[in-house]
Design a protein around this motif. Structure first.
Motif, PDB file in Angstrom:
ATOM      1  N   LYS A  76      30.744  87.754 -63.766  1.00 15.70           N
ATOM      2  CA  LYS A  76      29.283  87.763 -63.851  1.00 15.70           C
ATOM      3  C   LYS A  76      28.727  89.099 -63.376  1.00 15.70           C
ATOM      4  O   LYS A  76      29.103  89.592 -62.312  1.00 15.70           O
ATOM      5  CB  LYS A  76      28.687  86.645 -62.990  1.00 15.70           C
ATOM      6  CG  LYS A  76      28.828  85.253 -63.571  1.00 15.70           C
ATOM      7  CD  LYS A  76      27.978  84.246 -62.809  1.00 15.70           C
ATOM      8  CE  LYS A  76      28.089  82.874 -63.432  1.00 15.70           C
ATOM      9  NZ  LYS A  76      27.200  81.889 -62.785  1.00 15.70           N
ATOM     10  N   GLU A  80      22.850  88.715 -63.466  1.00 13.93           N
ATOM     11  CA  GLU A  80      22.972  87.309 -63.846  1.00 13.93           C
ATOM     12  C   GLU A  80      23.251  86.452 -62.620  1.00 13.93           C
ATOM     13  O   GLU A  80      22.696  85.359 -62.462  1.00 13.93           O
ATOM     14  CB  GLU A  80      24.094  87.122 -64.872  1.00 13.93           C
ATOM     15  CG  GLU A  80      24.288  85.673 -65.295  1.00 13.93           C
ATOM     16  CD  GLU A  80      25.451  85.463 -66.240  1.00 13.93           C
ATOM     17  OE1 GLU A  80      25.942  84.319 -66.324  1.00 13.93           O
ATOM     18  OE2 GLU A  80      25.893  86.445 -66.894  1.00 13.93           O
ATOM     19  N   ASP A  84      20.621  83.449 -61.676  1.00 16.77           N
ATOM     20  CA  ASP A  84      21.028  82.056 -61.851  1.00 16.77           C
ATOM     21  C   ASP A  84      21.502  81.382 -60.570  1.00 16.77           C
ATOM     22  O   ASP A  84      21.535  80.146 -60.510  1.00 16.77           O
ATOM     23  CB  ASP A  84      22.149  81.964 -62.890  1.00 16.77           C
ATOM     24  CG  ASP A  84      21.681  82.330 -64.285  1.00 16.77           C
ATOM     25  OD1 ASP A  84      20.458  82.512 -64.475  1.00 16.77           O
ATOM     26  OD2 ASP A  84      22.538  82.463 -65.183  1.00 16.77           O
ATOM     27  N   VAL A 138      28.803  77.575 -62.113  1.00 17.54           N
ATOM     28  CA  VAL A 138      27.756  78.130 -61.246  1.00 17.54           C
ATOM     29  C   VAL A 138      28.224  77.809 -59.824  1.00 17.54           C
ATOM     30  O   VAL A 138      27.626  76.995 -59.132  1.00 17.54           O
ATOM     31  CB  VAL A 138      26.374  77.514 -61.551  1.00 17.54           C
ATOM     32  CG1 VAL A 138      25.260  78.232 -60.786  1.00 17.54           C
ATOM     33  CG2 VAL A 138      26.082  77.586 -63.050  1.00 17.54           C
ATOM     34  N   SER A 264      23.637  84.214 -72.191  1.00 18.23           N
ATOM     35  CA  SER A 264      23.501  84.969 -70.946  1.00 18.23           C
ATOM     36  C   SER A 264      23.635  84.103 -69.704  1.00 18.23           C
ATOM     37  O   SER A 264      23.487  84.578 -68.589  1.00 18.23           O
ATOM     38  CB  SER A 264      22.168  85.730 -70.899  1.00 18.23           C
ATOM     39  OG  SER A 264      21.104  84.867 -70.555  1.00 18.23           O
ATOM     40  N   SER A 265      23.919  82.817 -69.891  1.00 22.69           N
ATOM     41  CA  SER A 265      24.196  81.935 -68.753  1.00 22.69           C
ATOM     42  C   SER A 265      25.686  81.624 -68.757  1.00 22.69           C
ATOM     43  O   SER A 265      26.148  80.693 -69.425  1.00 22.69           O
ATOM     44  CB  SER A 265      23.376  80.646 -68.856  1.00 22.69           C
ATOM     45  OG  SER A 265      22.003  80.914 -68.711  1.00 22.69           O
ATOM     46  N   CYS A 266      26.446  82.459 -68.069  1.00 21.00           N
ATOM     47  CA  CYS A 266      27.901  82.285 -67.931  1.00 21.00           C
ATOM     48  C   CYS A 266      28.588  82.171 -69.298  1.00 21.00           C
ATOM     49  O   CYS A 266      29.483  81.355 -69.491  1.00 21.00           O
ATOM     50  CB  CYS A 266      28.212  81.069 -67.072  1.00 21.00           C
ATOM     51  SG  CYS A 266      29.874  81.093 -66.347  1.00 21.00           S
ATOM     52  N   ALA A 270      27.763  76.589 -69.336  1.00 26.88           N
ATOM     53  CA  ALA A 270      26.752  76.001 -68.461  1.00 26.88           C
ATOM     54  C   ALA A 270      26.331  74.667 -69.042  1.00 26.88           C
ATOM     55  O   ALA A 270      26.186  74.531 -70.270  1.00 26.88           O
ATOM     56  CB  ALA A 270      25.548  76.935 -68.320  1.00 26.88           C
ATOM     57  N   ALA A 273      23.270  74.973 -71.141  1.00 21.04           N
ATOM     58  CA  ALA A 273      23.261  75.940 -72.239  1.00 21.04           C
ATOM     59  C   ALA A 273      23.001  75.247 -73.574  1.00 21.04           C
ATOM     60  O   ALA A 273      23.384  74.084 -73.781  1.00 21.04           O
ATOM     61  CB  ALA A 273      24.589  76.682 -72.290  1.00 21.04           C
ATOM     62  N   VAL A 419      16.748  76.602 -70.501  1.00 19.95           N
ATOM     63  CA  VAL A 419      17.436  76.719 -69.213  1.00 19.95           C
ATOM     64  C   VAL A 419      16.477  76.973 -68.043  1.00 19.95           C
ATOM     65  O   VAL A 419      16.776  76.620 -66.904  1.00 19.95           O
ATOM     66  CB  VAL A 419      18.549  77.799 -69.255  1.00 19.95           C
ATOM     67  CG1 VAL A 419      19.325  77.849 -67.941  1.00 19.95           C
ATOM     68  CG2 VAL A 419      19.534  77.531 -70.396  1.00 19.95           C
TER      69      VAL A 419
END
Length: 499
Positions: A76, A80, A84, A138, A264-266, A270, A273, A419
């Motif tokens: 990451k 980010e 997050d 996360v 862009s979320s892991c 996620a 997502a 998200v």
């Protein structure tokens, strides 16, 4: 019981660090947590606030180490990671610190006049000793966000971070005890065998974040002690993309948010997502063109997207693309880099609906686009599938928005973004059906780990003998009146002033 987490052999990599220090045992650790709670000190406002302040100091003073751990586990970028995880935690802990005194206060409730004279209130009380299983995608946020609520509620807490994010697990193990009450807040590292040992003990609540398969195992183990369980699972979160209208700016903003909510979320790993997009056939060329140009702009530097967590998950995602009919639907991307565990953002158009990519949660950077004749048809498509953690819809059509809210079932609905609802403390986070149950964030976290004890206090001024034996018809008649009217109505009827 069955395993509560995948084995090291399944996921690849090095074995997790030792679960406990020299001379420590799971039983001893649980006993120490129980003793800390039973001592009564966790119930005070001062203790709760001190723990939240300690958590805030941890996040501030160890931020660089947290960035390194998240980089090592998932690749990451620190922007980010802050957006997050760390930033969300700072916001949540500050809000809890500011509001916990109000949350703890007894809540007066209305008492019907039939009970006069009486007063009643709800008193929030801590549940006791809490077990939190967090997950790897996360790993900092989903460990410490529940901890905020559990501590604000006055509980002792055991945190079992995922061994699939070993650097973050070690970071938590090294630092939580330094900044918080080490006898009442404990991090227990280890693999599946540690999870099994933990679930052999009695807890006052268990929060599990992960897959439905492991969730069933956790619930079966919890049933032995009738332990209440909250589950945060996930599912295939759909995105209904309506034509945005004539504004090129609005279209680009919507596409930016779709790309952000998917890649862009892991790297799509996620629970919230976007899993797939539903769009009218006629609008597909416009949407795909905008998606491709935005991906090129956002991820020209591959360092700005996280990598796949490990070799097993990389192989799982690769296998989704091996089916010939699925591979034929790839419109963009699809490049696989097994050495660096990276998968290029990939767009697919109308893969077979019975293929694994459309029946299993993707949890990665692959985005199917499914076409419908009319955007309203997307509602039936979503309803025909298991209830997701979130439904997203980009539309200016108020009637369509109302139908989506009323006719679909999901943990949440977000219009014209994706998200971001996770970071809003005034909204609960949680699923429904196969996407889980139990809600937290903000005050909802406090309530998840509290019991609202009902407290009723009556006086001696009035005593209605109709409630006691010996029974006769007149007492039955009186009770009919009592339950039919409030107290004033009953008195008026009794006096013959009301029929």
């Amino acid at each position: 019981m069955g395993r509560v987490a995948p084995s090291v052999e399944e996921v690849g990599g090095e074995p997790p660090p030792p679960a406990l220090g020299p001379g420590e045992t799971v039983s001893g650790t649980v006993a120490e947590l129980r003793a800390a709670y039973e001592s009564g000190r966790t119930r005070s406002l001062e203790w709760r606030q001190s723990q939240l302040r300690g958590l805030l100091r941890l996040l501030a003073e160890e931020e660089a180490a947290a960035f390194r751990a998240l980089r090592e586990d998932l690749g990451k970028h620190q922007a980010e990671a802050y957006r997050d995880e760390i930033g969300v935690l700072v916001k949540s802990a500050n809000a809890a610190l500011r509001e916990v005194g109000k949350w703890m206060a007894p809540e007066k409730v209305w008492v019907p006049l039939i009970a006069f004279p009486a007063r009643a209130q709800l008193e929030p009380q801590p549940l006791g000793v809490i077990l939190v299983f967090s997950c790897w995608n996360v790993p900092l946020g989903l460990s410490l966000e529940p901890l905020v609520g559990a501590l604000a509620a006055g509980n002792a807490v055991a945190l079992k971070p995922s061994e699939l994010a070993p650097a973050t697990a070690k970071f938590l193990g090294d630092n939580v005890g330094k900044y918080m009450d080490a006898t009442a807040v404990k991090v227990i590292q280890g693999g599946p065998e540690v999870g099994e040992q933990l679930m052999e003990h009695r807890w006052d609540k268990v929060l599990f974040t992960g897959s439905p398969r492991i969730a069933r195992v956790v619930m079966a183990a919890a049933a032995k002690h009738l332990t209440p369980v909250a589950l945060e699972l996930g599912g295939k979160c759909p995105c209904i993309f309506d034509t945005i209208g004539g504004s090129a700016r609005d279209l680009q903003t919507a596409v930016n948010r779709v790309v952000g909510g998917k890649w862009s979320s892991c790297a799509g790993q996620a629970c919230l997502a976007i899993d797939y997009v539903l769009v009218e056939e006629r609008f597909v060329p416009v949407l795909i063109k905008a998606l491709k140009s935005t991906l090129k702009k956002f991820f020209a530097d591959s360092d700005h997207m996280a990598r796949i967590v490990n070799a097993r998950h990389f192989q799982r995602l690769s296998d989704l693309l091996k089916d010939k009919s699925v591979a034929a639907s790839v419109l963009h991307g699809g490049t696989l880099d097994a050495k660096n565990l990276c998968i290029e953002p990939t767009i697919l158009l109308n893969p077979p609906l019975d293929s694994a990519i459309m029946t299993e949660e993707i949890f990665g950077p692959l985005l199917p686009i499914i076409t419908v004749k009319k955007i309203e048809d997307s509602i039936a498509f979503v309803r025909a599938r298991p209830r997701p953690l979130a439904v997203y819809a980009f539309t200016k059509n108020a009637a369509l928005r109302r139908r989506i809210v009323e006719e679909t079932s999901s943990g949440s609905v977000t219009f014209n973004d994706a998200v971001v609802q996770y970071g809003i403390d005034s909204l609960p986070f949680g699923g429904v059906g196969e996407s889980g149950f139990g809600q937290y964030h903000g005050k909802y976290s406090f309530e998840m780990f509290s019991h609202k004890k009902a407290v009723l206090t009556r006086g001696y001024l009035i005593e209605l003998t109709a409630r006691y034996p010996p029974w006769d018809d007149s007492k039955i008649s009186m009770m009919r009146q009592l339950y039919r009217y409030n107290y004033v109505g009953f008195v008026l009827t009794f006096l013959g002033l009301k029929k």
